[in-house]
Design an enzyme around this catalytic site. Sequence first.
Site, PDB file in Angstrom:
ATOM      1  N   ASP A 136      31.401   3.883  74.762  1.00 20.74           N
ATOM      2  CA  ASP A 136      32.495   2.999  75.182  1.00 20.74           C
ATOM      3  C   ASP A 136      32.688   1.815  74.235  1.00 20.74           C
ATOM      4  OD1 ASP A 136      32.391   4.660  77.468  1.00 20.74           O
ATOM      5  OD2 ASP A 136      31.068   3.269  78.509  1.00 20.74           O
ATOM      6  N   GLU A 190      41.474   6.319  81.412  1.00 23.10           N
ATOM      7  CA  GLU A 190      40.376   5.345  81.543  1.00 23.10           C
ATOM      8  C   GLU A 190      40.308   4.515  80.268  1.00 23.10           C
ATOM      9  OE1 GLU A 190      36.859   7.493  83.840  1.00 23.10           O
ATOM     10  OE2 GLU A 190      37.394   8.483  81.988  1.00 23.10           O
TER      11      GLU A 190
HETATM   12  C1  6LW Z   1      33.292   4.437  81.308  1.00 19.46           C
HETATM   13  C2  6LW Z   1      34.490   5.257  81.527  1.00 19.46           C
HETATM   14  C3  6LW Z   1      33.939   6.608  81.557  1.00 19.46           C
HETATM   15  O1  6LW Z   1      33.372   3.195  81.904  1.00 19.46           O
HETATM   16  O2  6LW Z   1      32.591   6.577  81.654  1.00 19.46           O
HETATM   17  O3  6LW Z   1      34.257   8.840  81.839  1.00 19.46           O
HETATM   18  C4  6LW Z   1      32.228   5.274  81.962  1.00 19.46           C
HETATM   19  N1  6LW Z   1      34.638   7.652  81.568  1.00 19.46           N
HETATM   20  O4  6LW Z   1      35.485   5.085  80.592  1.00 19.46           O
HETATM   21  C5  6LW Z   1      30.865   4.954  81.512  1.00 19.46           C
HETATM   22  O5  6LW Z   1      30.716   5.178  80.127  1.00 19.46           O
END
Ligand code: 6LW
Length: 535
Positions: A14, A185
């Site tokens: 991330d 996300e």
């Molecule tokens: C992160 C999100 C994700 O906050 O995993 O699958 C989480 N997506 O973007 C943790 O890395």
Amino acid sequence: MKIENPILKGFHPDPSIVRVGEDYFIVTSTFEWWPGVRLHRSKDLKNWEILPYPLNRKSQLDLTGVGDSQGIWAPCLTYDNGIFYLVYTVVTSFYCNMQDTKNFLVMAESVEGTWSEPIALNNFGFDPSLFHDTDGRKYIISMVTDHRVPQKYGGRLLLQEYDPKQQKMVGELKDIYQGEHGYLEGPHIYRRGEFYYLFAAERGTGEEHGQVILRSQSIWGPYESYENNNSILTSRNNPEHNIQKAGHADLVQAADGDWYMVHLCGRPLNVKNPDNHKKLPAKRRYTLGRETALQKVYWTEDGWLRLSNGTSLPEVVVELDNKEQPIERKSTIDDFDKTELDLEFQSLRNPLTEENYSLTERPGYLRLYGRDGLSSRFNQSLIARRWTEFEFEAETKIEFIPKNFKQMAGLVCLYDVENFYYLHVTFDEDLGRCISIIKSENRKIEYPIKFIPVRGNEIYLKVIVDHHKLQFLYSIDRQRYKKVGPEMDASILSDEACDQGWFKGAMVGICCQDMAGSAIEADFDWFKYQVPFHK
Ligand code: 6LW
């Protein structure tokens, strides 16, 4: 200058990047590892130096009891007018239906601290990101979790204004995206020319992962997507490519005007989950977790963003125009001569206090006081660092005189409190001081070998990892090493293999337990982490 991806190897997911003057900074998620948020600095985008973790006081971050793969998710680092802003999520429950995703902001004038106490933001979802508009207004965008069954929205992004004077969220919360194309996300907003750009990850963080871009003339939308929401970055159609899982990206502009993107990626082992695996059948395993990569990008004439190679497939080797500015390489051996632990080390959920350790009690040694067992989410005396290569050796020299079987100390390879291999020194009522191995695979505990008595005060414990193979060894003179136990399967220490595993990578470290409660001490003279010399 050539850079080879990943630029931050091992468990660094991330990524969020910012440039201030000549310095680039990247932050990455740390989950239940303490202190919170990894921070690196570079002047050339190739050589990265670790800096102190921003969340390093218990008043800022208390992860006591937090579940595996929860804790700190997806930090976002920005800079405006002399101040660094770091927003992040603290996840305290997730895998039940109702998610607790608490979002916070901390600030600092210097990236090396001191960072402020956290300011609470809204908690609608995770992956908050702060955008500083040119008129001085600030906004938080985040994804939204939905606990209802069935969920009302597949994916949803919310925008709200943040008032820096009042230090709180103000005004209306507005949907700026609803999942007609899918689940987004890790959103970030940028402004360029006449557009606001929404940059977000899609299709989860596994091998289907990708990155999309949308734009609008108003920050509140409506946002139009690039080419029917085609990913501008993904490895999903190229399973043989060395850089998998590409997505969750952030942008930065260099001083010379060039643009770069950092994103998460993974390098798979040649080992898969079984076909009948209950969580992720037949998925490849990634012991190094999700890592950070960098790509060169450019803006097209009609104002869209593309990878410089003209495709959506990330490059392994990226050519940059700038000059390399090497940084001092750390020694492979930490001899515990300083009064503070090296920044590579993290503890689980809590800071180590004088209850857990001392670097001064016996100068030149790390003294760990035995506390909770390796399955505890509360008070472990354990420090560990990331596996950063498929092949490495880690070793330590320990002095430890246990008096009962509840006392243990040694060398551990771990993913979480349910998954580890532990070569340890302990006490047996018949054999006296001895060593053994505990294997925990999704809470199934095994002893792959019996207890082996050991003489001598000092013991050297070593692990050699070669891709999916893990072998422990020990020595009493550092001349002759004996293998202990069989060759074991390193690949079980991965997101894919672990029941509570989603987001991390394997670690190696040292620890001491005293489940009888007398806080016995173990002295570690040094800890070595070395990759083979040809690397
Ligand atoms: C992160 C999100 C994700 O906050 O995993 O699958 C989480 N997506 O973007 C943790 O890395």
